[in-house]
Design an enzyme around this catalytic site. Structure first.
Site, PDB file in Angstrom:
ATOM      1  CE  LYS A  41      -3.033   3.077   0.551  1.00  0.00           C
ATOM      2  NZ  LYS A  41      -4.260   3.277   1.222  1.00  0.00           N
ATOM      3  CB  CYS A  76      -3.641   8.617   0.664  1.00  0.00           C
ATOM      4  SG  CYS A  76      -5.305   8.455   1.308  1.00  0.00           S
TER       5      CYS A  76
END
Ligand code: SAJ
Length: 411
Positions: free
Chosen positions: A207, A261
């Site tokens: 991720k 993010c």
């Protein structure tokens, strides 16, 4: 170990937890959402979404009305727990795991043995093991074999969450293969993508790697935009041309990189391997420096416009067509300009919010404005976010102002 997954608790009802809970419930799984915010819990139980995400309200209302979804402020008993809490970073760019730890403590108190616990929050390498250890240290009566723990990072794009949550492939990293299989069984309730099973640490790193890849690519585009400006080249045309090469795919420059993010996750890699993550660190620094470069251009335009000039700042969100202001470079630019140009009148236009953000209310020279009024009054127009409504403006509407288009939408 029993794999009864009929009752699922989602811990943290934010941008990821709420859509996950709503979609699970909409697919017939009894789902209890838990959040510390009493206001949000009450709103969700009325079928209201506390933030903007296209398509979420319909699904949430269906799930609440049918009775498969309810929200509470206390961790409930469940067969499976999905943890979707924030992982902010500290001032030194280390991950702050306190929300994960609080979720683990709440879950630990409810376990009877055999439950599945999935960490969805983007996490630094080792966070899933940390969560498991935290639970087990609170519950010495349980052993590692009594709980299934997995990391399943969410990778949906804000603005397209409702679609991508169902169609994206999912990486599932178990602390044990059995945990990964149980998590796969849970996501199979709604996910139509491929399931990619691995260990938890690799899933955590995968991720972070995806978002770092994007950050490095955007940093390249942002560096090109600064170079092109100096050389009198249109960077958007330049990138468009280069991208015609079959093996080149450069992303778009902008006023900087925001959101919770891409502006955050690469730091977790830097923190895990500070001696080795040089390119990743430089990309972060390049993107973080972009708002200051934009501010320099606005200040130049203000000098030409003269004292008391009016500036329209189009967009405060961190990207197009959403209301999310987290780590927004546009908001940062507005705050800095308000502080550094006290004589200028700043008209902030953000169609997705109803009140000026708290960080701007203290300045006497900033008001939240409608688009038409801002364009009528502005000497300088700064396009910060490529919201659809701005893209639809006829370029002739900008004729009377100096225009700084940080997203290249009005070329
Ligand atoms: N941006 C640019 N130029 C571009 C693309 C984006 O300047 O060409 C800027 C945006 O304006 C924004 C920031 O980057 O400020 C991030 O926006 P984004 O759309 O790239 O990504 P996020 O943060 O909304 O979502 C990302 C996605 N990750 C990847 O595409 C690899 C999403 O799939 C993840 O689920 C999400 O991060 C997350 O939660 O980690």
């Amino acid at each position: 170990m029993p794999r009864n997954l009929s009752r699922v608790a989602v811990i943290g009802l934010g941008y990821i937890g709420l859509p996950t809970a709503a979609i699970l419930a909409d697919h017939g799984v009894t789902t209890i959402g838990m959040d510390v915010s009493e206001r949000n819990v009450a709103a969700i139980n009325r079928g209201e979404v506390p933030f903007v995400e296209p398509g979420l309200r319909e699904v949430l209302q269906r799930a609440v009305t049918s009775g498969t979804l309810s929200a509470t402020t206390q961790t409930p008993e469940a067969d499976a727990y999905i943890v979707a809490v924030p992982t902010p970073f500290t001032e030194t760019h280390s991950a702050d795991l306190s929300y994960i730890e609080a979720a683990a403590d709440g879950i630990a108190a409810k376990l009877t043995g055999g439950e599945l616990v999935i960490l969805e929050s983007t996490s630094p390498p080792g966070a899933t093991e940390h969560l498991a250890q935290r639970i087990l240290s609170a519950r010495p009566d349980l052993s590692a074999d009594d709980i299934l723990v997995a990391h399943c990072p969410e990778r949906v794009l804000p603005g397209k969450i409702m679609e991508e949550m169902i169609t994206n492939d999912r990486i599932i990293g178990g602390l044990t293969p059995e945990a990964a299989e149980a998590a796969r069984d849970l996501y199979a309730a709604f996910c139509k993508g491929e399931f990619l099973l691995t260990d938890a640490r690799t899933a955590e790193m995968a991720k972070l790697t995806e978002n770092s890849f994007r950050d490095v690519n955007i940093a390249f585009a942002n560096e090109l935009s600064v170079i092109s400006h100096k050389l009198g080249i249109d960077v958007w045309e330049l990138i468009e041309l280069a991208n015609h090469h079959p093996r080149v795919n450069i992303l778009q420059p902008g006023p900087g990189v925001g959101g919770h993010c891409i502006a955050v996750d690469p730091w977790f890699i830097v923190d895990a391997a500070p001696q080795d993550a040089n390119l990743i660190r430089t990309a972060r620094q390049t993107n973080d420096a972009k708002p200051e470069w934009v501010l320099g251009r606005i200040e130049q335009a203000l000098e030409s416009a003269g004292a008391g000039a009016t500036v329209a700042l189009l967009g405060l969100a961190f990207k197009a067509n959403i209301d999310d202001l987290r780590e927004s470079p546009s908001l940062h630019i507005a705050e800095q300009l308000a502080r550094r140009a006290p004589d200028a009148q700043l008209l902030a236009v953000e169609p997705h919010i109803e009140a000026l953000p708290a960080s701007l209310t203290g300045f006497g020279n900033v008001t939240l404005s409608g688009l038409e009024e801002a364009l009528d009054r502005a000497d300088v127009v700064v396009l910060l976010v490529d919201h659809q409504v701005f893209k639809e403006l006829p370029v002739s509407r900008l004729d009377d102002a100096t225009v700084i288009d940080t997203r290249g939408i009005w070329r």
